[in-house]
Design a protein around this motif. Structure first.
Motif, PDB file in Angstrom:
ATOM      1  N   GLY A   3       0.824  -1.211   0.000  1.00 51.16           N
ATOM      2  CA  GLY A   3       0.000   0.000   0.000  1.00 51.16           C
ATOM      3  C   GLY A   3       0.856   1.258   0.000  1.00 51.16           C
ATOM      4  N   TYR A   4       0.285   2.348  -0.526  1.00 49.83           N
ATOM      5  CA  TYR A   4       1.041   3.592  -0.700  1.00 49.83           C
ATOM      6  C   TYR A   4       0.777   4.615   0.394  1.00 49.83           C
ATOM      7  N   CYS A   5      -0.118   4.305   1.339  1.00 51.68           N
ATOM      8  CA  CYS A   5      -0.497   5.349   2.300  1.00 51.68           C
ATOM      9  C   CYS A   5      -0.219   4.963   3.750  1.00 51.68           C
ATOM     10  N   LEU A  22       7.360  -1.552 -19.544  1.00 54.70           N
ATOM     11  CA  LEU A  22       7.798  -0.157 -19.397  1.00 54.70           C
ATOM     12  C   LEU A  22       6.826   0.579 -18.463  1.00 54.70           C
ATOM     13  N   ARG A  23       5.544   0.489 -18.779  1.00 51.54           N
ATOM     14  CA  ARG A  23       4.549   1.214 -17.973  1.00 51.54           C
ATOM     15  C   ARG A  23       4.588   0.782 -16.505  1.00 51.54           C
ATOM     16  N   GLU A  24       4.645  -0.523 -16.280  1.00 47.84           N
ATOM     17  CA  GLU A  24       4.550  -1.011 -14.894  1.00 47.84           C
ATOM     18  C   GLU A  24       5.838  -0.780 -14.109  1.00 47.84           C
ATOM     19  N   ILE A  57       7.416   2.091 -14.034  1.00 47.18           N
ATOM     20  CA  ILE A  57       7.600   3.517 -13.696  1.00 47.18           C
ATOM     21  C   ILE A  57       7.712   3.737 -12.175  1.00 47.18           C
ATOM     22  N   PRO A  58       6.819   3.137 -11.340  1.00 45.17           N
ATOM     23  CA  PRO A  58       6.959   3.397  -9.891  1.00 45.17           C
ATOM     24  C   PRO A  58       8.319   2.964  -9.353  1.00 45.17           C
ATOM     25  N   GLU A  59       8.805   1.809  -9.801  1.00 46.12           N
ATOM     26  CA  GLU A  59      10.095   1.308  -9.330  1.00 46.12           C
ATOM     27  C   GLU A  59      11.234   2.231  -9.794  1.00 46.12           C
ATOM     28  N   ALA A  60      11.158   2.666 -11.049  1.00 48.95           N
ATOM     29  CA  ALA A  60      12.198   3.558 -11.570  1.00 48.95           C
ATOM     30  C   ALA A  60      12.208   4.877 -10.791  1.00 48.95           C
ATOM     31  N   GLN A  61      11.015   5.361 -10.461  1.00 50.22           N
ATOM     32  CA  GLN A  61      10.941   6.599  -9.679  1.00 50.22           C
ATOM     33  C   GLN A  61      11.532   6.423  -8.295  1.00 50.22           C
ATOM     34  N   ARG A  62      11.281   5.239  -7.706  1.00 50.69           N
ATOM     35  CA  ARG A  62      11.790   4.965  -6.359  1.00 50.69           C
ATOM     36  C   ARG A  62      13.325   4.973  -6.370  1.00 50.69           C
ATOM     37  N   LEU A  91       7.338  13.312  -4.528  1.00 51.23           N
ATOM     38  CA  LEU A  91       6.140  13.769  -3.818  1.00 51.23           C
ATOM     39  C   LEU A  91       4.951  13.301  -4.642  1.00 51.23           C
ATOM     40  N   LYS A  92       4.182  12.354  -4.093  1.00 49.65           N
ATOM     41  CA  LYS A  92       3.149  11.696  -4.893  1.00 49.65           C
ATOM     42  C   LYS A  92       1.787  12.325  -4.662  1.00 49.65           C
ATOM     43  N   HIS A  93       1.065  12.503  -5.747  1.00 51.19           N
ATOM     44  CA  HIS A  93      -0.314  13.006  -5.657  1.00 51.19           C
ATOM     45  C   HIS A  93      -1.171  12.135  -6.555  1.00 51.19           C
ATOM     46  N   ALA A 124       4.214  13.198 -14.302  1.00 51.92           N
ATOM     47  CA  ALA A 124       2.753  13.054 -14.214  1.00 51.92           C
ATOM     48  C   ALA A 124       2.325  11.980 -15.202  1.00 51.92           C
ATOM     49  N   TYR A 125       1.778  10.875 -14.687  1.00 54.09           N
ATOM     50  CA  TYR A 125       1.423   9.760 -15.563  1.00 54.09           C
ATOM     51  C   TYR A 125       0.248   9.016 -14.959  1.00 54.09           C
ATOM     52  N   GLY A 126      -0.252   8.054 -15.703  1.00 51.61           N
ATOM     53  CA  GLY A 126      -1.239   7.178 -15.085  1.00 51.61           C
ATOM     54  C   GLY A 126      -2.468   6.907 -15.914  1.00 51.61           C
ATOM     55  N   HIS A 127      -3.525   6.589 -15.159  1.00 50.39           N
ATOM     56  CA  HIS A 127      -4.718   5.986 -15.733  1.00 50.39           C
ATOM     57  C   HIS A 127      -5.662   7.076 -16.253  1.00 50.39           C
ATOM     58  N   VAL A 128      -5.208   7.746 -17.305  1.00 50.23           N
ATOM     59  CA  VAL A 128      -5.962   8.903 -17.790  1.00 50.23           C
ATOM     60  C   VAL A 128      -7.343   8.502 -18.311  1.00 50.23           C
ATOM     61  N   LEU A 175      -4.645  10.604 -12.433  1.00 52.31           N
ATOM     62  CA  LEU A 175      -3.266  10.947 -12.748  1.00 52.31           C
ATOM     63  C   LEU A 175      -2.399  10.778 -11.507  1.00 52.31           C
ATOM     64  N   HIS A 176      -1.206  10.178 -11.681  1.00 52.73           N
ATOM     65  CA  HIS A 176      -0.224  10.183 -10.596  1.00 52.73           C
ATOM     66  C   HIS A 176       0.656  11.405 -10.834  1.00 52.73           C
ATOM     67  N   PHE A 177       0.245  12.498 -10.224  1.00 48.89           N
ATOM     68  CA  PHE A 177       0.919  13.786 -10.433  1.00 48.89           C
ATOM     69  C   PHE A 177       2.112  13.844  -9.477  1.00 48.89           C
ATOM     70  N   ASN A 178       3.179  13.135  -9.872  1.00 46.60           N
ATOM     71  CA  ASN A 178       4.329  12.976  -8.980  1.00 46.60           C
ATOM     72  C   ASN A 178       5.406  14.005  -9.292  1.00 46.60           C
ATOM     73  N   VAL A 179       5.963  14.531  -8.221  1.00 47.93           N
ATOM     74  CA  VAL A 179       6.977  15.569  -8.350  1.00 47.93           C
ATOM     75  C   VAL A 179       8.287  14.992  -7.808  1.00 47.93           C
ATOM     76  N   ALA A 184      -7.390   9.015  -5.598  1.00 47.53           N
ATOM     77  CA  ALA A 184      -8.171   8.332  -6.631  1.00 47.53           C
ATOM     78  C   ALA A 184      -8.236   6.841  -6.377  1.00 47.53           C
ATOM     79  N   GLU A 185      -7.051   6.223  -6.067  1.00 51.26           N
ATOM     80  CA  GLU A 185      -7.053   4.763  -5.965  1.00 51.26           C
ATOM     81  C   GLU A 185      -6.184   4.229  -4.838  1.00 51.26           C
ATOM     82  N   HIS A 186      -5.351   5.045  -4.220  1.00 53.19           N
ATOM     83  CA  HIS A 186      -4.423   4.525  -3.204  1.00 53.19           C
ATOM     84  C   HIS A 186      -4.975   4.580  -1.791  1.00 53.19           C
ATOM     85  N   GLY A 187      -6.071   5.275  -1.574  1.00 58.02           N
ATOM     86  CA  GLY A 187      -6.694   5.317  -0.250  1.00 58.02           C
ATOM     87  C   GLY A 187      -6.167   6.459   0.606  1.00 58.02           C
TER      88      GLY A 187
HETATM   89  C1  2HG Z   1       0.737   2.976 -10.797  1.00 53.99           C
HETATM   90  O1  2HG Z   1      -0.250   3.324 -11.446  1.00 53.99           O
HETATM   91  C2  2HG Z   1       0.647   2.944  -9.304  1.00 53.99           C
HETATM   92  O2  2HG Z   1       1.772   2.588 -11.348  1.00 53.99           O
HETATM   93  C3  2HG Z   1       1.771   3.685  -8.614  1.00 53.99           C
HETATM   94  O3  2HG Z   1      -0.588   3.342  -8.856  1.00 53.99           O
HETATM   95  C4  2HG Z   1       1.686   5.161  -8.772  1.00 53.99           C
HETATM   96  O4  2HG Z   1       3.943   5.451  -8.010  1.00 53.99           O
HETATM   97  C5  2HG Z   1       2.835   5.962  -8.179  1.00 53.99           C
HETATM   98  O5  2HG Z   1       2.621   7.124  -7.887  1.00 53.99           O
END
Ligand code: 2HG
Ligand code: FAD
Ligand code: ZN
Length: 477
Positions: free
Chosen positions: A79-81, A335-337, A339-344, A350-352, A383-387, A392-396, A431-434
């Motif tokens: 979980g993200y929260c 590639l899409r999946e 992205i969170p790991e690459a960002q980490r 800063l995730k929104h 900024a990416y995600g389930h448009v 949107l994962h508006f990450n900074v 939106a989806e992380h709680g």
């Molecule tokens: C995704 O869509 C996840 O890949 C993670 O919900 C979003 O890292 C994130 O901000």
């Protein structure tokens, strides 16, 4: 010492109920259970408990309810929260659902299955496939998250556009209530209008109302025809227009529609082995889109190609690559999946996790990005995600070389601006992380007072002693 009982008595009670092996107290063994995936929180616990049956969960909760011990349910801990991490009072237990991992039954004729909470999502997808059925919930963490966690966060993911959030895939639940009673609505019915829909309250409740021990889940026909493309779009507004065009052209067969900025592609190529540039050229924005149908005969590749050609003629896109085979499709998705790991790996982010009405996304991105550019010079916007879902994962992210501590110190200020802007567009700040622990104040700020009042009333009704995941979602009174 727990409120109504000494630590020694509590541990003796747990060992009697579960057996000594299922009561973990060795700090080296418990450490991974006491911190969250993003390493935002670290807690302590009387013990980590690993019950092996619904009866044991029931006995444990009755004991904790009687002795005032807080219970923090934990699934895959992805979980993200921070919802699955205990606080540092030492008066809580972590209740891991990992041992309740049996697929109780799968009924192909009824298009349904009954799975225990600890089942790993990817295993359930495979079980469904083995029965020639499809379980559409799909997220980057599917190899380790559990269905109980998915239900408790009402997870979204990559197929929401077509199949809905986790909530929409549920026929019934089995839940152990705070006082140990078992509520079973584990029916496999698609129609049942007998009074209040109690199961719905536990979906997305993040363990604050009870412990989900099993679920009856919907299955669907397997997709037999799939067409996937990686498309260079001319900005967020073009992506929104392309979505409408594809929905119309395909008779609403779009099952995924993910927005990806070039900076995210670049991050995955730099940090995750085996990821390659999907198109010959580089463009600021891309969309990964997929059409799917349960009919083998549907010529989706041709349909997608024609629609993309129209979109190109209409000035919405610059280039596109259609997956020619399953290997290429898998490469796009990897590639899409990643992205969170690459960002980490890249550093602080800063995730929104925001949602807006889709048509308002372009203006939101424009205004929010302009503020970031003007006020946070150390930042790179990812900024990416389930448009397709307006999510949107508006990450900074911190720019390379930025001082990470100074960057993270601005988290609250940046979040306030982004979330206030989201609210002004009629959007959601989760939106989806709680909510978990991370966004308790955000919920209190943005939810209408009547909604908060009703949520507190529900919490009191289900958990009068406040033992279920204290301090998550709602402030502890
Ligand atoms: C995704 O869509 C996840 O890949 C993670 O919900 C979003 O890292 C994130 O901000
Ligand atoms: P945990 O993290 O263990 O718990 C989450 C919450 O649920 C906690 O509050 C916990 O107390 C409660 N809980 C867990 N099990 C139970 C139970 N049986 N009964 C009652 N309460 C319980 N999320 C999305 O929505 N969409 C995505 O696309 C997405 N992608 C992700 C990609 C990656 C790489 C990662 C790391 C995470 C992603 N997530 C995504 C977030 C996360 O995977 C989901 O929130 C997932 O549903 C959490 O499941 P879990 O089993 O890990 O739950
Ligand atoms: Zn997501």
């Amino acid at each position: 010492m727990a409120a109504g009982v000494t630590t020694k008595v509590a541990l003796a009670g747990f060992r009697r109920m579960l057996g000594a092996d299922a009561v973990l107290t060795d700090p080296e063994v418990t450490a991974p259970y006491l911190t969250d995936h993003r390493k935002l929180y670290e807690g302590t616990a009387l013990a980590v408990l690993r019950p092996g049956s619904v009866g044991e969960v029931s006995e444990l909760l009755a004991f904790c309810n009687g002795t005032g011990i807080g219970v923090v349910p934990q699934g895959g801990n992805t979980g993200y929260c921070g919802g699955a991490t205990p606080d540092d009072s030492g008066r809580q237990v972590v209740l891991s659902l990992a041992r309740l991992a049996r697929l109780r039954r799968i009924d192909a004729a009824n298009y349904s299955m009954v799975a225990e909470a600890g089942c790993i999502l990817a295993n359930l997808q495979r079980e469904a496939e083995a029965a020639d059925r499809f379980f559409p919930l799909s997220l980057g963490s599917e190899g380790s998250c559990q269905i109980g966690g998915n239900l408790s966060t009402n997870a979204g993911g990559l197929n929401v556009l077509r199949y809905g959030m986790t909530r929409e895939l549920v026929l019934g639940l089995e839940v152990v209530l705070a006082d140990g009673r078992v509520l079973s609505t584990l029916g496999e019915l698609r129609k049942d209008n007998t009074g209040y829909d109690l199961k719905s309250l536990f979906i997305g409740a993040e363990g604050t109302l009870g412990v989900i021990t099993a679920a009856s889940l919907k299955l669907l026909p397997r997709p037999r025809a799939i067409a996937t493309a990686f498309v260079a779009v001319r900005g967020v507004a073009a992506a929104v227009d392309l979505l409408g065009l594809l929905r119309e052209a395909s008779g609403d067969r779009v099952s995924s529609f993910e927005l990806i900025p070039h900076v995210a592609v670049d991050l995955t190529i730099r940090h995750v082995p085996g990821i390659a540039q999907p198109l010959a050229g580089e463009y600021p924005w891309y969309v990964l889109c997929e059409l799917s149908s349960a009919r083998t005969a549907d010529a989706l590749d041709g349909m997608l190609e024609d629609a993309l050609r129209d979109a190109m003629d209409g000035g919405l896109l610059d280039d596109a690559a259609l997956a020619q085979n399953e290997r290429q499709r898998a490469a796009f998705w990897r590639l899409r999946e990643s992205i969170p790991e690459a960002q980490r790996i890249e550093g602080p982010s800063l995730k929104h996790d925001v949602a807006l009405p889709i048509g308002k996304l372009p203006r939101f991105v424009e205004e929010a990005a302009a503020w970031i550019a003007a006020h946070v010079p150390d930042a790179v916007l990812v900024a990416y995600g389930h448009v397709g879902d307006g999510n949107l994962h508006f990450n900074v992210n911190a720019r390379a070389g930025a001082d990470p501590l100074r960057f993270v110190a601005r988290a609250d200020e940046v979040q306030r601006v982004v979330h206030d802007l989201v609210a002004s567009f009629g959007g959601s700040v989760s939106a989806e992380h709680g909510i978990g622990r991370l966004k308790v104040d955000e919920l209190a700020r943005y939810a209408p007072p009547v909604e908060l009042e009703l949520m507190r009333a529900v919490k009191r009704a289900f958990d009068p002693n406040g033992i279920m995941n204290p301090g998550k979602v709602l402030k502890t009174q």
